[in-house]
Motif scaffolding. Structure first.
Motif, short mmCIF file in Angstrom:
data_model
loop_
_atom_site.label_atom_id
_atom_site.label_comp_id
_atom_site.label_asym_id
_atom_site.label_seq_id
_atom_site.Cartn_x
_atom_site.Cartn_y
_atom_site.Cartn_z
N SER A 33 0.74 -1.08 0.18
CA SER A 33 0.05 -0.10 0.01
C SER A 33 0.87 1.15 0.13
CB SER A 33 -0.83 -0.06 1.17
OG SER A 33 -1.76 -1.07 1.16
N GLU A 72 -4.44 1.32 9.24
CA GLU A 72 -5.43 1.32 8.19
C GLU A 72 -6.57 1.66 8.79
OE1 GLU A 72 -3.81 -2.23 5.20
OE2 GLU A 72 -4.63 -2.95 7.23
N TYR A 73 -7.45 2.52 8.00
CA TYR A 73 -8.68 2.96 8.14
C TYR A 73 -9.66 3.14 7.18
CZ TYR A 73 -12.52 5.59 10.30
OH TYR A 73 -13.83 6.13 10.53
N CYS A 97 1.13 5.17 1.58
CA CYS A 97 0.48 6.21 2.47
C CYS A 97 -0.28 7.30 1.87
CB CYS A 97 1.69 6.43 3.38
SG CYS A 97 1.27 7.81 4.61
N SER A 105 -7.92 2.96 3.70
CA SER A 105 -6.46 3.86 3.19
C SER A 105 -5.42 3.51 4.31
CB SER A 105 -6.84 5.44 3.69
OG SER A 105 -7.87 5.84 2.63
N THR A 106 -4.53 3.55 4.22
CA THR A 106 -3.37 3.58 4.94
C THR A 106 -2.33 4.38 5.09
OG1 THR A 106 -3.36 1.16 3.67
CG2 THR A 106 -1.26 1.57 4.83
N TRP A 107 -1.71 4.37 6.19
CA TRP A 107 -0.70 5.54 6.82
C TRP A 107 0.41 4.73 7.29
CZ3 TRP A 107 -5.94 6.01 7.10
CH2 TRP A 107 -6.69 7.24 6.78
#
Length: 279
Positions: free
Chosen positions: A99, A116-117, A101, A120-122
């Motif tokens: 993924s 992850e939320y 960010c 989406s991924t950070w």
């Protein structure tokens, strides 16, 4: 005469020649490469005795054949993984399968700390509060449109503040005169008893329970001398600076109700028509 020292397979003399022991038996180089050397998974050629051999998942490779099948870089000293089509270096794998960010647009490397939320991924350090810009990490957060807030920032920006203690109302509470309170903060200005769920009234900016309001501000009934609060039944009669509860507004002599009827004041008394005529 000296003992013979021959290749186990072709029986040629090994005196003055290189050889390799296989299960304690000597083999000439040619026989060893033909009979015992492994075949490279990539080029399908024999990995000779003098070549560097790499081994992975029951497969053998020349060192120069052990490469990423996408970018062709050597994997001899690099991290890699295996895909259906062959070996893949870490960079190629991340570019294709890892993924990105949503904050910095860089790859989230396998094994790195991330969050992850909602699809989406950070990177963990990139998931920051829109208010204070500090990393949220594993703390609670509140989404608001496309932004994310830590709880203190969200409460400070968006949550109503109690008119009494000025702290955020995170749940429950009540509204009176366009102001909000925690239920436990909405109290009588006289005795400080909780007013939530109770009958109350206001005098100016202050709120009072029935008992305190009656004691401090209510007019007294000229009939029973108790407070006229306006609560409950609450109707009263007013005449010349005097007030009565409706049930108390009756003839001073015969006690007939004067509500809705004619009456006559007689000094401190009020009289019905009949009693007044008797005079």
């Amino acid at each position: 005469m000296s003992d013979r020292f021959d290749c186990k397979n072709c029986n040629e003399s090994l005196y003055g020649r290189k050889y390799i022991q296989v299960e304690a038996e000597p083999h000439c180089i040619s026989c060893y490469d033909r009979l015992h050397a492994n075949t490279c998974q990539e080029c399908k050629e024999v990995i000779g005795h003098n070549a560097k051999e790499l081994f992975y998942e029951d497969r053998y490779y020349h060192e120069h054949c052990f490469r990423c099948f996408r970018c062709d870089r050597s994997l001899a000293d690099e991290p890699f993984t295996s895909q259906d089509h062959g070996l893949v270096c870490s960079d190629c794998y991340c570019n294709e399968f890892s993924s990105k960010c949503v904050s910095c647009d860089k790859t989230v490397m396998p094994g790195s700390r991330m969050l992850e939320y909602d699809g989406s991924t950070w990177h963990e350090d990139c998931f920051t509060c829109h208010g204070c810009e500090k990393p949220i990490g594993a703390e609670a957060f509140i989404p608001d449109k496309n932004n994310y807030y830590c709880v203190p920032c969200h409460e400070g920006r968006f949550t109503p503040q109690c008119s009494h203690c000025k702290k955020a109302l995170t749940k429950g509470g009540l509204t009176y005169r366009d102001q909000v309170w925690h239920q436990e903060c909405f109290r009588c200005s006289g005795c400080e008893a909780p007013l939530a769920g109770q009958t109350f009234t206001s005098q100016g900016e202050a709120s009072f329970c029935v008992k305190c309001f009656s004691s401090l501000y209510a007019k007294k009934c000229s009939g029973c001398n108790s407070a006229i609060t306006g609560f409950g039944d609450g109707k009263y009669v007013s005449f010349e600076e005097r007030q009565w509860h409706q049930p108390c507004f009756k003839c001073s002599r015969c006690s007939v109700s004067l509500v809705g009827s004619g009456f006559f004041p007689d000094r401190d008394q009020i009289l019905c028509t009949d009693c007044n005529n008797d005079d």
